[in-house]
Design an enzyme around this catalytic site. Sequence first.
Site, PDB file in Angstrom:
ATOM      1  N   ASP A 187       0.804  -1.243   0.000  1.00 34.66           N
ATOM      2  CA  ASP A 187       0.000   0.000   0.000  1.00 34.66           C
ATOM      3  C   ASP A 187       0.833   1.287   0.000  1.00 34.66           C
ATOM      4  O   ASP A 187       0.277   2.383  -0.005  1.00 34.66           O
ATOM      5  CB  ASP A 187      -0.957  -0.002   1.219  1.00 34.66           C
ATOM      6  CG  ASP A 187      -0.204  -0.182   2.552  1.00 34.66           C
ATOM      7  OD1 ASP A 187      -0.776  -0.805   3.468  1.00 34.66           O
ATOM      8  OD2 ASP A 187       0.958   0.281   2.664  1.00 34.66           O
ATOM      9  N   HIS A 213       6.588  -7.767  -1.216  1.00 29.29           N
ATOM     10  CA  HIS A 213       5.482  -8.307  -2.010  1.00 29.29           C
ATOM     11  C   HIS A 213       4.993  -7.351  -3.086  1.00 29.29           C
ATOM     12  O   HIS A 213       3.879  -7.484  -3.562  1.00 29.29           O
ATOM     13  CB  HIS A 213       4.311  -8.701  -1.087  1.00 29.29           C
ATOM     14  CG  HIS A 213       4.657  -9.842  -0.184  1.00 29.29           C
ATOM     15  ND1 HIS A 213       3.877 -10.203   0.893  1.00 29.29           N
ATOM     16  CD2 HIS A 213       5.707 -10.710  -0.191  1.00 29.29           C
ATOM     17  CE1 HIS A 213       4.435 -11.251   1.498  1.00 29.29           C
ATOM     18  NE2 HIS A 213       5.548 -11.564   0.862  1.00 29.29           N
ATOM     19  N   ASN A 236       1.657  -7.120  18.011  1.00 28.27           N
ATOM     20  CA  ASN A 236       0.577  -7.643  17.190  1.00 28.27           C
ATOM     21  C   ASN A 236      -0.721  -7.692  17.987  1.00 28.27           C
ATOM     22  O   ASN A 236      -0.689  -7.776  19.219  1.00 28.27           O
ATOM     23  CB  ASN A 236       0.937  -9.047  16.668  1.00 28.27           C
ATOM     24  CG  ASN A 236       0.199  -9.378  15.390  1.00 28.27           C
ATOM     25  OD1 ASN A 236       0.308  -8.666  14.396  1.00 28.27           O
ATOM     26  ND2 ASN A 236      -0.598 -10.441  15.454  1.00 28.27           N
TER      27      ASN A 236
HETATM   28  C1  BV8 Z   1       7.256 -18.303  -2.681  1.00 33.83           C
HETATM   29  C2  BV8 Z   1      -0.312 -10.989  -2.760  1.00 33.83           C
HETATM   30  C3  BV8 Z   1       8.603 -19.835  -3.684  1.00 33.83           C
HETATM   31  C4  BV8 Z   1       0.006  -9.541  -2.714  1.00 33.83           C
HETATM   32  C5  BV8 Z   1       0.415 -12.408  -0.969  1.00 33.83           C
HETATM   33  C6  BV8 Z   1       3.440 -24.465   2.933  1.00 33.83           C
HETATM   34  C7  BV8 Z   1       4.219 -24.143   4.017  1.00 33.83           C
HETATM   35  C8  BV8 Z   1       5.032 -23.001   4.009  1.00 33.83           C
HETATM   36  C9  BV8 Z   1       5.074 -22.172   2.885  1.00 33.83           C
HETATM   37  C10 BV8 Z   1       4.288 -22.487   1.823  1.00 33.83           C
HETATM   38  C11 BV8 Z   1       3.470 -23.621   1.822  1.00 33.83           C
HETATM   39  N1  BV8 Z   1       2.814 -23.657   0.649  1.00 33.83           N
HETATM   40  C12 BV8 Z   1       3.193 -22.591  -0.118  1.00 33.83           C
HETATM   41  C13 BV8 Z   1       4.092 -21.891   0.593  1.00 33.83           C
HETATM   42  C14 BV8 Z   1       4.784 -20.676   0.156  1.00 33.83           C
HETATM   43  C15 BV8 Z   1       3.823 -19.491   0.269  1.00 33.83           C
HETATM   44  C16 BV8 Z   1       3.339 -19.342   1.688  1.00 33.83           C
HETATM   45  O1  BV8 Z   1       4.097 -18.902   2.557  1.00 33.83           O
HETATM   46  N2  BV8 Z   1       2.063 -19.699   1.923  1.00 33.83           N
HETATM   47  C17 BV8 Z   1       1.542 -19.582   3.280  1.00 33.83           C
HETATM   48  C18 BV8 Z   1       0.105 -19.043   3.225  1.00 33.83           C
HETATM   49  C19 BV8 Z   1       1.602 -20.955   3.952  1.00 33.83           C
HETATM   50  N3  BV8 Z   1       4.629 -18.331  -0.092  1.00 33.83           N
HETATM   51  C20 BV8 Z   1       4.701 -17.969  -1.378  1.00 33.83           C
HETATM   52  O2  BV8 Z   1       4.103 -18.517  -2.285  1.00 33.83           O
HETATM   53  C21 BV8 Z   1       5.687 -16.827  -1.683  1.00 33.83           C
HETATM   54  N4  BV8 Z   1       6.495 -17.222  -2.788  1.00 33.83           N
HETATM   55  O3  BV8 Z   1       7.381 -18.923  -1.658  1.00 33.83           O
HETATM   56  O4  BV8 Z   1       7.842 -18.643  -3.837  1.00 33.83           O
HETATM   57  C22 BV8 Z   1       9.231 -20.191  -4.917  1.00 33.83           C
HETATM   58  C23 BV8 Z   1      10.389 -20.944  -4.822  1.00 33.83           C
HETATM   59  C24 BV8 Z   1      11.009 -21.331  -5.944  1.00 33.83           C
HETATM   60  C25 BV8 Z   1      10.483 -20.987  -7.191  1.00 33.83           C
HETATM   61  C26 BV8 Z   1       9.317 -20.229  -7.276  1.00 33.83           C
HETATM   62  C27 BV8 Z   1       8.677 -19.826  -6.132  1.00 33.83           C
HETATM   63  C28 BV8 Z   1       4.922 -15.577  -2.060  1.00 33.83           C
HETATM   64  C29 BV8 Z   1       4.302 -14.984  -0.824  1.00 33.83           C
HETATM   65  C30 BV8 Z   1       3.547 -13.689  -1.165  1.00 33.83           C
HETATM   66  C31 BV8 Z   1       2.131 -14.042  -1.485  1.00 33.83           C
HETATM   67  N5  BV8 Z   1       1.384 -12.823  -1.733  1.00 33.83           N
HETATM   68  N6  BV8 Z   1      -0.445 -11.491  -1.394  1.00 33.83           N
HETATM   69  C32 BV8 Z   1      -1.248  -8.853  -2.289  1.00 33.83           C
HETATM   70  O5  BV8 Z   1      -2.246  -8.899  -3.024  1.00 33.83           O
HETATM   71  O6  BV8 Z   1      -1.193  -8.271  -1.185  1.00 33.83           O
HETATM   72  S1  BV8 Z   1       0.194 -13.063   0.603  1.00 33.83           S
HETATM   73  C33 BV8 Z   1      -0.571 -11.981   1.676  1.00 33.83           C
HETATM   74  O7  BV8 Z   1      -0.148 -12.419   2.987  1.00 33.83           O
HETATM   75  C34 BV8 Z   1      -0.112 -10.523   1.588  1.00 33.83           C
HETATM   76  O8  BV8 Z   1       0.942 -10.323   0.679  1.00 33.83           O
HETATM   77  C35 BV8 Z   1       0.410 -10.210   2.981  1.00 33.83           C
HETATM   78  O9  BV8 Z   1       1.434  -9.319   2.899  1.00 33.83           O
HETATM   79  C36 BV8 Z   1       0.874 -11.550   3.419  1.00 33.83           C
HETATM   80  C37 BV8 Z   1       1.049 -11.696   4.921  1.00 33.83           C
HETATM   81  O10 BV8 Z   1      -0.184 -11.376   5.551  1.00 33.83           O
HETATM   82  P1  BV8 Z   1      -0.092 -10.345   6.803  1.00 33.83           P
HETATM   83  O11 BV8 Z   1       0.498  -9.063   6.333  1.00 33.83           O
HETATM   84  O12 BV8 Z   1       0.576 -11.009   7.945  1.00 33.83           O
HETATM   85  O13 BV8 Z   1      -1.630 -10.064   7.114  1.00 33.83           O
HETATM   86  P2  BV8 Z   1      -2.616 -10.983   7.964  1.00 33.83           P
HETATM   87  O14 BV8 Z   1      -4.001 -10.495   7.720  1.00 33.83           O
HETATM   88  O15 BV8 Z   1      -2.292 -12.434   7.731  1.00 33.83           O
HETATM   89  O16 BV8 Z   1      -2.221 -10.677   9.492  1.00 33.83           O
HETATM   90  C38 BV8 Z   1      -2.423  -9.380  10.010  1.00 33.83           C
HETATM   91  C39 BV8 Z   1      -2.019  -9.439  11.481  1.00 33.83           C
HETATM   92  O17 BV8 Z   1      -2.132  -8.130  12.032  1.00 33.83           O
HETATM   93  C40 BV8 Z   1      -2.935 -10.338  12.317  1.00 33.83           C
HETATM   94  O18 BV8 Z   1      -2.127 -11.175  13.108  1.00 33.83           O
HETATM   95  C41 BV8 Z   1      -3.730  -9.364  13.183  1.00 33.83           C
HETATM   96  O19 BV8 Z   1      -3.959  -9.869  14.476  1.00 33.83           O
HETATM   97  C42 BV8 Z   1      -2.784  -8.190  13.274  1.00 33.83           C
HETATM   98  N7  BV8 Z   1      -3.437  -6.890  13.466  1.00 33.83           N
HETATM   99  C43 BV8 Z   1      -4.645  -6.479  13.000  1.00 33.83           C
HETATM  100  N8  BV8 Z   1      -4.831  -5.169  13.354  1.00 33.83           N
HETATM  101  C44 BV8 Z   1      -3.713  -4.773  14.035  1.00 33.83           C
HETATM  102  C45 BV8 Z   1      -2.832  -5.873  14.119  1.00 33.83           C
HETATM  103  N9  BV8 Z   1      -1.639  -5.787  14.747  1.00 33.83           N
HETATM  104  C46 BV8 Z   1      -1.303  -4.603  15.299  1.00 33.83           C
HETATM  105  N10 BV8 Z   1      -2.094  -3.509  15.262  1.00 33.83           N
HETATM  106  C47 BV8 Z   1      -3.306  -3.558  14.649  1.00 33.83           C
HETATM  107  N11 BV8 Z   1      -4.089  -2.452  14.623  1.00 33.83           N
END
Ligand code: BV8
Length: 251
Positions: free
Chosen positions: A102, A117, A212
């Site tokens: 963002d 990302h 968090n």
């Molecule tokens: C790659 C698109 C490899 C952009 C996103 C199995 C096990 C482990 C890993 C994997 C697996 N299967 C697949 C994988 C790999 C995968 C992955 O990690 N998957 C996860 C889900 C298990 N990763 C990938 O695919 C990455 N690429 O690994 O490539 C590779 C190797 C060789 C060759 C080729 C490839 C790519 C990862 C990026 C994916 N893109 N989105 C977009 O549109 O935004 S993911 C999405 O999640 C967003 O990008 C975001 O940035 C990311 C993380 O989310 P968070 O930012 O943490 O947000 P979330 O809502 O989850 O949490 C918010 C937190 O804030 C909460 O805890 C909440 O309590 C807290 N909160 C809320 N309000 C507040 C607060 N805290 C404080 N104050 C507040 N006010």
Amino acid sequence: MFSGKLLEKLSSATAVVVLTGAGTSAESGVPTFRGNEGLWKKFKPDELADFDAFIKNPDLVWEWYAYRKKLIADVRPNPAHYALAEMEKLFQEFAVITQNIDNLHRRAGSARVYELHGNIERNYCIKCGRWYRNDELTLATSAPRCVDCQGLIRPDVVWFGELLPAEQWELADRASRNADVFFSIGTSAIVYPAASLPLRAKESGAYIVEINAETTPLSDIAHESLIGKAGEILPRLVDVLRKQRTDENQK
Ligand code: BV8
Ligand code: ZN
């Protein structure tokens, strides 16, 4: 609110690194992904943030990104972003590594920002690579096409299964290994490889602090886990750090 240990670590720190996620932008009004009101509730991540899904249904993916682009264009940085921009001035080396797309850290004044990302303000043609700014796209209902070659235009964000931008990752990895203190703020700490950064920092001796709204898989690994809102905790931390520096200067 802050432990003596953390304040002592910060007073002697030269390098501080912050990893941020969607929770850092939540108080700006940007929905998170996995929270109750999260973006993934309405849409499934693998239906949208994934290249094959994009090719199969570009209009649906663009509907999601057009909604997010509009939403992000209308929001402003919140006190968490401004506090991090202030913190940058208090340490010799300071980097924000963000998973967010963002651009709010830069808009709040942070200079050193590594975007793991991508950035929703950039788009490119998947056929010829021509770049497009958001204001060059007419985001009607269907996916925009390249004026040069009619190829599909996509947002410059990292989808699941895609590699992170090499230079940003390299800089983020190096900064994490060199950190004296590493903060993980507003992230569920489940998306890799971003979620591996605090672990790498800890291996290299950094003091790990999580801020968090709820516990995450990192909470047990971090030296400290502060539960609360980033927009409330960070400004207080900056106040304490500023006072610490004034007291030190008066010695
Ligand atoms: C790659 C698109 C490899 C952009 C996103 C199995 C096990 C482990 C890993 C994997 C697996 N299967 C697949 C994988 C790999 C995968 C992955 O990690 N998957 C996860 C889900 C298990 N990763 C990938 O695919 C990455 N690429 O690994 O490539 C590779 C190797 C060789 C060759 C080729 C490839 C790519 C990862 C990026 C994916 N893109 N989105 C977009 O549109 O935004 S993911 C999405 O999640 C967003 O990008 C975001 O940035 C990311 C993380 O989310 P968070 O930012 O943490 O947000 P979330 O809502 O989850 O949490 C918010 C937190 O804030 C909460 O805890 C909440 O309590 C807290 N909160 C809320 N309000 C507040 C607060 N805290 C404080 N104050 C507040 N006010
Ligand atoms: Zn093109």
